[in-house]
Scaffold this motif. Sequence first.
Motif, mmCIF file in Angstrom:
data_model
loop_
_atom_site.group_PDB
_atom_site.id
_atom_site.type_symbol
_atom_site.label_atom_id
_atom_site.label_comp_id
_atom_site.label_asym_id
_atom_site.label_seq_id
_atom_site.Cartn_x
_atom_site.Cartn_y
_atom_site.Cartn_z
ATOM 1 N N THR A 1 -40.265 60.077 -14.614
ATOM 2 C CA THR A 1 -39.112 60.971 -15.587
ATOM 3 C C THR A 1 -38.150 59.810 -16.203
ATOM 4 O O THR A 1 -37.763 60.096 -17.399
ATOM 5 N N GLN B 1 -48.775 64.137 -21.941
ATOM 6 C CA GLN B 1 -49.456 63.999 -21.027
ATOM 7 C C GLN B 1 -50.285 62.448 -20.875
ATOM 8 O O GLN B 1 -50.182 61.753 -20.248
ATOM 9 N N TYR C 1 -38.230 62.078 -20.147
ATOM 10 C CA TYR C 1 -38.517 63.223 -20.331
ATOM 11 C C TYR C 1 -37.769 64.015 -19.130
ATOM 12 O O TYR C 1 -37.311 63.312 -18.407
ATOM 13 N N ASP C 2 -37.780 65.320 -19.235
ATOM 14 C CA ASP C 2 -36.877 65.940 -18.266
ATOM 15 C C ASP C 2 -37.954 66.337 -16.950
ATOM 16 O O ASP C 2 -39.185 66.172 -17.046
ATOM 17 N N SER D 1 -48.413 63.971 -32.795
ATOM 18 C CA SER D 1 -48.576 64.770 -31.680
ATOM 19 C C SER D 1 -50.191 65.556 -32.051
ATOM 20 O O SER D 1 -50.759 66.011 -31.088
ATOM 21 N N SER E 1 -51.108 68.439 -24.498
ATOM 22 C CA SER E 1 -49.984 68.111 -25.262
ATOM 23 C C SER E 1 -48.942 67.972 -24.254
ATOM 24 O O SER E 1 -49.053 67.866 -22.907
ATOM 25 N N GLY E 2 -47.667 67.706 -24.665
ATOM 26 C CA GLY E 2 -46.510 67.491 -23.943
ATOM 27 C C GLY E 2 -46.298 66.237 -23.415
ATOM 28 O O GLY E 2 -45.701 65.903 -22.251
ATOM 29 N N ARG F 1 -44.793 69.316 -14.748
ATOM 30 C CA ARG F 1 -45.875 69.933 -15.266
ATOM 31 C C ARG F 1 -46.924 69.150 -15.820
ATOM 32 O O ARG F 1 -48.346 69.378 -15.489
ATOM 33 N N SER F 2 -46.802 68.084 -16.306
ATOM 34 C CA SER F 2 -47.739 67.037 -16.783
ATOM 35 C C SER F 2 -48.459 66.355 -15.579
ATOM 36 O O SER F 2 -49.746 66.277 -15.746
ATOM 37 N N THR G 1 -40.829 68.804 -17.448
ATOM 38 C CA THR G 1 -42.002 68.349 -18.292
ATOM 39 C C THR G 1 -42.682 67.398 -17.343
ATOM 40 O O THR G 1 -43.980 67.442 -17.424
ATOM 41 N N THR G 2 -42.060 66.328 -16.652
ATOM 42 C CA THR G 2 -42.808 65.533 -15.867
ATOM 43 C C THR G 2 -43.667 66.172 -14.683
ATOM 44 O O THR G 2 -45.006 65.945 -14.701
#
Length: 141
Positions: free
Chosen positions: A54, A35, A59-60, A18, A32-33, A66-67, A63-64
């Motif tokens: 998702t 993307q 991913y939760d 990462s 990050s995360g 946000r990305s 997070t989805t």
Amino acid sequence: MKKEPIGKLISYVHRHNSKILSKALTPYGIGSGGQHSFLKTILLTPGVTQDQLTQLLKYDKATTARSVKQLEQSGYIERRPDPNDRRSHLLYPTPKAEQFHPTLKRILKQSNENLISNLSSDEEDQLIYLLQKVSRQLPED
């Protein structure tokens, strides 16, 4: 050789990878995360929904969301209303994303090559097989 916990080793490899990906992708405005995973999936499956992302990427929802928001703000994706569901949006890559796709593939390929640089071809195949076997038995969220 000392036998270390599998979770610790997987976590270490993930964090290290990462960091490398983040450093390589930051100049392109990709954070990050995960993307890059979201962008790659949207490039390969234009018209995917946020819920489908998702589920596909495990991913939760936060997070989805946000990305997707960050990729949209960076000009890599656009949302279009889903004609079959007014509450949903379809995600499409922009021309900027399409132009960046070869660079993204190169960066991800280099990252994978770095991860397996000390493995023989047979060891690489075995590692992939074992990780897939472990991941298949994981419960769905």
